[in-house]
Structures are given as structure tokens and as C-alpha cells.
Scaffold this motif. Sequence first.
Motif, short mmCIF file in Angstrom:
data_model
loop_
_atom_site.label_atom_id
_atom_site.label_comp_id
_atom_site.label_asym_id
_atom_site.label_seq_id
_atom_site.Cartn_x
_atom_site.Cartn_y
_atom_site.Cartn_z
N PRO A 14 0.83 -1.22 0.00
CA PRO A 14 0.00 0.00 0.00
C PRO A 14 0.86 1.26 0.00
O PRO A 14 1.97 1.28 0.51
CB PRO A 14 -0.80 -0.12 1.30
CG PRO A 14 -0.77 -1.57 1.64
CD PRO A 14 0.56 -2.07 1.17
N ILE A 15 0.32 2.32 -0.58
CA ILE A 15 1.01 3.60 -0.66
C ILE A 15 0.17 4.64 0.07
O ILE A 15 -1.03 4.76 -0.15
CB ILE A 15 1.22 4.05 -2.12
CG1 ILE A 15 2.06 3.02 -2.86
CG2 ILE A 15 1.86 5.42 -2.18
CD1 ILE A 15 2.20 3.32 -4.34
N SER A 16 0.80 5.42 0.94
CA SER A 16 0.06 6.42 1.70
C SER A 16 -0.10 7.70 0.91
O SER A 16 0.69 8.01 0.02
CB SER A 16 0.76 6.71 3.03
OG SER A 16 2.00 7.33 2.80
N ASN A 84 -2.59 5.06 9.20
CA ASN A 84 -3.67 6.05 9.24
C ASN A 84 -3.73 6.89 7.97
O ASN A 84 -4.81 7.29 7.53
CB ASN A 84 -3.51 6.96 10.46
CG ASN A 84 -3.72 6.22 11.77
OD1 ASN A 84 -4.52 5.29 11.83
ND2 ASN A 84 -3.00 6.60 12.80
N ASN A 85 -2.57 7.17 7.37
CA ASN A 85 -2.53 7.98 6.15
C ASN A 85 -2.95 7.19 4.91
O ASN A 85 -3.33 7.78 3.90
CB ASN A 85 -1.13 8.55 5.94
CG ASN A 85 -0.78 9.62 6.95
OD1 ASN A 85 -1.68 10.21 7.56
ND2 ASN A 85 0.48 9.86 7.18
N ILE A 86 -2.86 5.88 4.97
CA ILE A 86 -3.19 5.04 3.82
C ILE A 86 -4.67 5.14 3.45
O ILE A 86 -5.04 5.02 2.29
CB ILE A 86 -2.79 3.57 4.10
CG1 ILE A 86 -1.29 3.43 3.91
CG2 ILE A 86 -3.53 2.60 3.21
CD1 ILE A 86 -0.77 2.06 4.23
N THR A 87 -5.52 5.37 4.44
CA THR A 87 -6.96 5.41 4.17
C THR A 87 -7.31 6.47 3.13
O THR A 87 -8.24 6.28 2.34
CB THR A 87 -7.75 5.68 5.45
OG1 THR A 87 -7.30 6.90 6.04
CG2 THR A 87 -7.56 4.55 6.45
N LYS A 88 -6.59 7.57 3.09
CA LYS A 88 -6.89 8.64 2.12
C LYS A 88 -6.69 8.15 0.70
O LYS A 88 -7.55 8.35 -0.16
CB LYS A 88 -6.01 9.85 2.41
CG LYS A 88 -6.27 11.05 1.49
CD LYS A 88 -7.70 11.54 1.60
CE LYS A 88 -7.94 12.76 0.70
NZ LYS A 88 -9.36 13.13 0.66
N ILE A 111 -9.52 -0.21 11.28
CA ILE A 111 -8.31 -0.48 10.50
C ILE A 111 -7.44 -1.45 11.29
O ILE A 111 -7.17 -1.23 12.46
CB ILE A 111 -7.51 0.82 10.22
CG1 ILE A 111 -8.41 1.89 9.62
CG2 ILE A 111 -6.33 0.53 9.32
CD1 ILE A 111 -7.76 3.25 9.54
N GLU A 112 -7.01 -2.51 10.62
CA GLU A 112 -6.12 -3.48 11.25
C GLU A 112 -4.86 -3.64 10.41
O GLU A 112 -4.91 -3.63 9.18
CB GLU A 112 -6.82 -4.83 11.39
CG GLU A 112 -8.02 -4.80 12.33
CD GLU A 112 -8.61 -6.18 12.53
OE1 GLU A 112 -8.25 -6.85 13.52
OE2 GLU A 112 -9.41 -6.60 11.68
#
Length: 212
Positions: A14-16, A84-88, A111-112
Motif C-alpha cells: 500500500p502507498i500512503s 492512518n494515512n493510507i486510508t486517504k 483499520i487493522e
Amino acid sequence: MKHNYAKVIVKGSPISKSNFKLFNINGRAILPFNSGKYHDRYALYEEEIAYAARLQNPGIVFSEALIAILKVYYKSPKRHPDTNNITKSIFDGIEKSGLIINDAQIRRIIIEEFYDKENPRFELELFAESIYSIDYKIIKKEIEDTPIEYSPPPNRRSKIALPSKACKSSSDKSDENVFHCEICNKIIKKSDCITANKGKMLICKNCFKNLF
């Protein structure tokens, strides 16, 4: 037909979504583009998410409030983006797919963080809030695990160390505004540099030019 559930799986690390910004000498915020740097990957990652979301959930469009369960699998517990930043990045891609109308629909989210060296990915489940509710509880472990310890990020350590004597040249020991460029590590005066990452980084003008 009203849909009440969807699942999206996107393989790869994943990328934030970066909040990296540079500020010129007038204090104006600017975002690099076509720099060949990490920043250029965000748009492509969002497109990948949008394609996967639509391919895996054909014909589904949510217009109501949603509950989201996000499981992120990294290659390693030591080096990975801020979860936390990945959700965006993820929800921007999901919105772009048309699966949801607006990411503001996500009213509840869990988020896990997990680790899978062979198969890094994220798995997102969406539940219609009119049909589903969410419940959770915290349980104390009978046997404690080994704690996962964290260190301050490099830019914060550098910031703390900036005023030290090691950051000054021999000819500028009396000048309290002499620092190191975060990229090339050359000694610079604060008045002659560019601030970045919300003031946490100092970059010399030569390195700043090379970003564009």
C-alpha cells in the motif's frame, strides 16, 4: 436491486497519501509534479484501486452511509507507511471507481495492520449502515506478547538535533541559524533554505530545483 455489501482486494504494498509540500521564500505552498519521485505514484495507485474496485464489484453503487473494515498487509513490520494515512489513498481510489459517491459516506471504520511478506495487499469490506451495525470489545491477553517498539521518524530526530554544535560549520559557530540540508546534508543558513513537510525539513535551493 439494492446492494448492502462489497469487498475490494488490491495486491501490492500500500502507498500512503502524502502531505509533502514545499514552501517557497514567500511562504506559498507548492506540490511537486513530474518529479520522478515517490509523489508521482499516488495518482497511479488510485487508478489501480479504482480499476480493481469496479472489476470486483460490477454494477454496485453505494449512496448510503457505510461501515468499513480495512485490513492492511505489509511486507515487514519494520518499514512501511503510516497506516492512518493510507486510508486517504484507498478511499480516493474507491470513490474514483464509482463504487461509492463520496468518501464522506464512510461513517465508521476499523483499520487493522498485518504482515505478509509474500503477499502484501489491502482488503476492504463495505457494509450498508441501514442493514448492518458494528460491535467491538477490547480483551486483555492472558499471555502478553513481545511489544512492538517504535522510534521517532528520521526527520523528527534531525529536527531535534538541528540546534546542536554538530550542525554548524567552524566559520559559523556564532550563528544559531545554520543547519544541514535534509537531502544533500550540506551546511546551510535557515534564511537561505526552503522549508518542507510542514516545516519539519530544510532543503537547500539546489536540491529544491532538482525536485522539478
